[in-house]
Motif scaffolding. Structure first.
Motif, PDB file in Angstrom:
ATOM      1  N   LYS A   8      33.740 141.887 -34.571  1.00 51.60           N
ATOM      2  CA  LYS A   8      33.953 142.995 -35.501  1.00 51.60           C
ATOM      3  C   LYS A   8      35.442 143.309 -35.629  1.00 51.60           C
ATOM      4  CE  LYS A   8      30.932 146.443 -35.498  1.00 51.60           C
ATOM      5  NZ  LYS A   8      29.963 147.472 -35.047  1.00 51.60           N
ATOM      6  N   ALA A   9      36.178 143.276 -34.529  1.00 47.33           N
ATOM      7  CA  ALA A   9      37.620 143.536 -34.577  1.00 47.33           C
ATOM      8  C   ALA A   9      38.326 142.474 -35.424  1.00 47.33           C
ATOM      9  CB  ALA A   9      38.208 143.579 -33.169  1.00 47.33           C
ATOM     10  N   LEU A  10      37.957 141.214 -35.237  1.00 48.66           N
ATOM     11  CA  LEU A  10      38.565 140.131 -36.013  1.00 48.66           C
ATOM     12  C   LEU A  10      38.257 140.249 -37.498  1.00 48.66           C
ATOM     13  CD1 LEU A  10      37.847 137.180 -33.566  1.00 48.66           C
ATOM     14  CD2 LEU A  10      40.104 138.083 -34.158  1.00 48.66           C
ATOM     15  N   LEU A  11      37.087 140.804 -37.811  1.00 49.03           N
ATOM     16  CA  LEU A  11      36.694 140.989 -39.207  1.00 49.03           C
ATOM     17  C   LEU A  11      37.228 142.286 -39.805  1.00 49.03           C
ATOM     18  CD1 LEU A  11      32.984 139.794 -38.952  1.00 49.03           C
ATOM     19  CD2 LEU A  11      34.842 138.654 -40.193  1.00 49.03           C
ATOM     20  N   GLY A  12      37.831 143.135 -38.976  1.00 47.19           N
ATOM     21  CA  GLY A  12      38.355 144.404 -39.463  1.00 47.19           C
ATOM     22  C   GLY A  12      37.264 145.438 -39.692  1.00 47.19           C
ATOM     23  N   ILE A  13      36.156 145.290 -38.981  1.00 47.83           N
ATOM     24  CA  ILE A  13      35.036 146.229 -39.094  1.00 47.83           C
ATOM     25  C   ILE A  13      35.127 147.216 -37.938  1.00 47.83           C
ATOM     26  CG2 ILE A  13      32.519 146.476 -39.056  1.00 47.83           C
ATOM     27  CD1 ILE A  13      32.381 143.595 -40.194  1.00 47.83           C
ATOM     28  N   ASP A  14      35.083 148.491 -38.244  1.00 46.14           N
ATOM     29  CA  ASP A  14      35.147 149.525 -37.218  1.00 46.14           C
ATOM     30  C   ASP A  14      33.979 149.375 -36.256  1.00 46.14           C
ATOM     31  OD1 ASP A  14      34.468 152.539 -36.287  1.00 46.14           O
ATOM     32  OD2 ASP A  14      36.625 152.296 -36.675  1.00 46.14           O
ATOM     33  N   GLU A  15      34.257 149.536 -34.983  1.00 45.75           N
ATOM     34  CA  GLU A  15      33.225 149.349 -33.962  1.00 45.75           C
ATOM     35  C   GLU A  15      32.058 150.321 -34.135  1.00 45.75           C
ATOM     36  OE1 GLU A  15      32.930 148.582 -29.174  1.00 45.75           O
ATOM     37  OE2 GLU A  15      34.896 148.638 -30.137  1.00 45.75           O
ATOM     38  N   SER A  16      32.313 151.488 -34.707  1.00 44.47           N
ATOM     39  CA  SER A  16      31.245 152.475 -34.902  1.00 44.47           C
ATOM     40  C   SER A  16      30.343 152.142 -36.089  1.00 44.47           C
ATOM     41  CB  SER A  16      31.842 153.874 -35.082  1.00 44.47           C
ATOM     42  OG  SER A  16      32.618 153.923 -36.271  1.00 44.47           O
ATOM     43  N   ASP A  17      30.770 151.217 -36.954  1.00 50.71           N
ATOM     44  CA  ASP A  17      29.966 150.794 -38.105  1.00 50.71           C
ATOM     45  C   ASP A  17      28.961 149.746 -37.623  1.00 50.71           C
ATOM     46  OD1 ASP A  17      28.858 149.768 -40.412  1.00 50.71           O
ATOM     47  OD2 ASP A  17      30.766 149.257 -41.354  1.00 50.71           O
ATOM     48  N   THR A  18      27.709 150.151 -37.500  1.00 45.72           N
ATOM     49  CA  THR A  18      26.682 149.237 -36.998  1.00 45.72           C
ATOM     50  C   THR A  18      25.862 148.591 -38.116  1.00 45.72           C
ATOM     51  OG1 THR A  18      25.136 151.081 -36.758  1.00 45.72           O
ATOM     52  CG2 THR A  18      26.475 150.508 -34.820  1.00 45.72           C
ATOM     53  N   SER A  19      26.230 148.832 -39.366  1.00 48.14           N
ATOM     54  CA  SER A  19      25.442 148.339 -40.497  1.00 48.14           C
ATOM     55  C   SER A  19      25.419 146.815 -40.600  1.00 48.14           C
ATOM     56  CB  SER A  19      25.960 148.940 -41.805  1.00 48.14           C
ATOM     57  OG  SER A  19      27.272 148.486 -42.083  1.00 48.14           O
ATOM     58  N   LYS A  20      26.408 146.146 -40.045  1.00 49.85           N
ATOM     59  CA  LYS A  20      26.486 144.692 -40.151  1.00 49.85           C
ATOM     60  C   LYS A  20      26.217 143.994 -38.819  1.00 49.85           C
ATOM     61  CE  LYS A  20      29.830 145.058 -43.888  1.00 49.85           C
ATOM     62  NZ  LYS A  20      29.877 146.496 -43.997  1.00 49.85           N
ATOM     63  N   ASP A  21      25.847 144.763 -37.794  1.00 50.42           N
ATOM     64  CA  ASP A  21      25.651 144.195 -36.455  1.00 50.42           C
ATOM     65  C   ASP A  21      24.595 143.096 -36.429  1.00 50.42           C
ATOM     66  OD1 ASP A  21      27.560 145.986 -35.666  1.00 50.42           O
ATOM     67  OD2 ASP A  21      26.309 147.012 -34.182  1.00 50.42           O
ATOM     68  N   GLY A  22      23.507 143.287 -37.150  1.00 46.57           N
ATOM     69  CA  GLY A  22      22.434 142.291 -37.159  1.00 46.57           C
ATOM     70  C   GLY A  22      22.901 140.944 -37.667  1.00 46.57           C
ATOM     71  N   VAL A  23      23.578 140.932 -38.798  1.00 49.61           N
ATOM     72  CA  VAL A  23      24.045 139.671 -39.372  1.00 49.61           C
ATOM     73  C   VAL A  23      25.178 139.065 -38.530  1.00 49.61           C
ATOM     74  CG1 VAL A  23      25.737 140.587 -41.032  1.00 49.61           C
ATOM     75  CG2 VAL A  23      24.523 138.494 -41.549  1.00 49.61           C
ATOM     76  N   ILE A  24      26.035 139.892 -37.969  1.00 46.83           N
ATOM     77  CA  ILE A  24      27.111 139.371 -37.112  1.00 46.83           C
ATOM     78  C   ILE A  24      26.510 138.740 -35.861  1.00 46.83           C
ATOM     79  CG2 ILE A  24      29.119 139.977 -35.707  1.00 46.83           C
ATOM     80  CD1 ILE A  24      29.742 142.145 -37.835  1.00 46.83           C
ATOM     81  N   ASN A  25      25.521 139.397 -35.261  1.00 46.33           N
ATOM     82  CA  ASN A  25      24.858 138.824 -34.087  1.00 46.33           C
ATOM     83  C   ASN A  25      24.174 137.507 -34.431  1.00 46.33           C
ATOM     84  OD1 ASN A  25      25.408 140.490 -31.814  1.00 46.33           O
ATOM     85  ND2 ASN A  25      24.078 142.063 -32.675  1.00 46.33           N
ATOM     86  N   LEU A  26      23.634 137.392 -35.643  1.00 43.45           N
ATOM     87  CA  LEU A  26      23.034 136.138 -36.074  1.00 43.45           C
ATOM     88  C   LEU A  26      24.087 135.035 -36.156  1.00 43.45           C
ATOM     89  CD1 LEU A  26      20.579 134.566 -37.101  1.00 43.45           C
ATOM     90  CD2 LEU A  26      21.100 135.422 -39.386  1.00 43.45           C
ATOM     91  N   TYR A  27      25.251 135.350 -36.719  1.00 40.24           N
ATOM     92  CA  TYR A  27      26.337 134.355 -36.782  1.00 40.24           C
ATOM     93  C   TYR A  27      26.832 133.981 -35.392  1.00 40.24           C
ATOM     94  CZ  TYR A  27      26.729 134.407 -41.868  1.00 40.24           C
ATOM     95  OH  TYR A  27      26.482 134.263 -43.210  1.00 40.24           O
ATOM     96  N   ILE A  28      26.897 134.941 -34.478  1.00 42.93           N
ATOM     97  CA  ILE A  28      27.296 134.647 -33.096  1.00 42.93           C
ATOM     98  C   ILE A  28      26.275 133.706 -32.453  1.00 42.93           C
ATOM     99  CG2 ILE A  28      27.586 135.615 -30.775  1.00 42.93           C
ATOM    100  CD1 ILE A  28      28.798 138.131 -32.146  1.00 42.93           C
ATOM    101  N   SER A  29      24.992 133.977 -32.659  1.00 38.51           N
ATOM    102  CA  SER A  29      23.931 133.132 -32.104  1.00 38.51           C
ATOM    103  C   SER A  29      24.003 131.720 -32.662  1.00 38.51           C
ATOM    104  CB  SER A  29      22.576 133.766 -32.411  1.00 38.51           C
ATOM    105  OG  SER A  29      21.529 132.933 -31.972  1.00 38.51           O
ATOM    106  N   ARG A  30      24.194 131.615 -33.962  1.00 37.85           N
ATOM    107  CA  ARG A  30      24.284 130.285 -34.585  1.00 37.85           C
ATOM    108  C   ARG A  30      25.531 129.538 -34.124  1.00 37.85           C
ATOM    109  NH1 ARG A  30      22.125 130.831 -40.799  1.00 37.85           N
ATOM    110  NH2 ARG A  30      19.976 131.309 -40.229  1.00 37.85           N
ATOM    111  N   ALA A  31      26.641 130.240 -33.987  1.00 40.81           N
ATOM    112  CA  ALA A  31      27.873 129.608 -33.504  1.00 40.81           C
ATOM    113  C   ALA A  31      27.684 129.119 -32.071  1.00 40.81           C
ATOM    114  CB  ALA A  31      29.038 130.585 -33.591  1.00 40.81           C
ATOM    115  N   THR A  32      27.019 129.918 -31.255  1.00 38.03           N
ATOM    116  CA  THR A  32      26.743 129.529 -29.867  1.00 38.03           C
ATOM    117  C   THR A  32      25.883 128.270 -29.842  1.00 38.03           C
ATOM    118  OG1 THR A  32      26.879 131.821 -29.119  1.00 38.03           O
ATOM    119  CG2 THR A  32      25.689 130.282 -27.693  1.00 38.03           C
TER     120      THR A  32
END
Length: 101
Positions: A8-32
């Motif tokens: 989220k920091a690299l994307l410039g998304i505020d840590e308190s903004d949880t609206s994109k957490d699901g999709v970001i976690n999906l990208y993290i899982s796929r990258a892993t």
């Protein structure tokens, strides 16, 4: 494990903004999964956590332009990267295991 807060920091998304957490976690899982499969390993070494996060960021930023090579509008023209950047590939290659048959 790759950190949601780092991506989220690299994307410039505020840590308190949880609206994109699901999709970001999906990208993290796929990258892993990509790194595990590419390197033929069972666990991500700590030296590659940054690479997993970088891949997740790269893929997130490509969202919506996955199948576009270039686009033009009037005098404006844009080109898109089709595969992982060379610096990410180089980091992965340096950890790839050679299998002797």
């Amino acid at each position: 494990m790759a950190e949601l807060s780092n991506v989220k920091a690299l994307l410039g998304i505020d840590e308190s903004d949880t609206s994109k957490d699901g999709v970001i976690n999906l990208y993290i899982s796929r990258a892993t999964n990509y790194v595990l499969g590419y390197l033929k390993i069972e666990e991500i070494p700590s030296a590659l956590i940054d690479v997993v996060e970088d891949i997740a960021v790269f893929k997130y930023r490509q969202k919506g332009v996955e199948n576009i090579k270039s686009e033009g509008k009037g005098s404006l023209s844009e080109s898109y990267i089709e595969s992982l950047p060379e610096d990410i590939k180089d980091q992965l290659k340096s950890h790839r295991k050679v299998r002797i048959v």
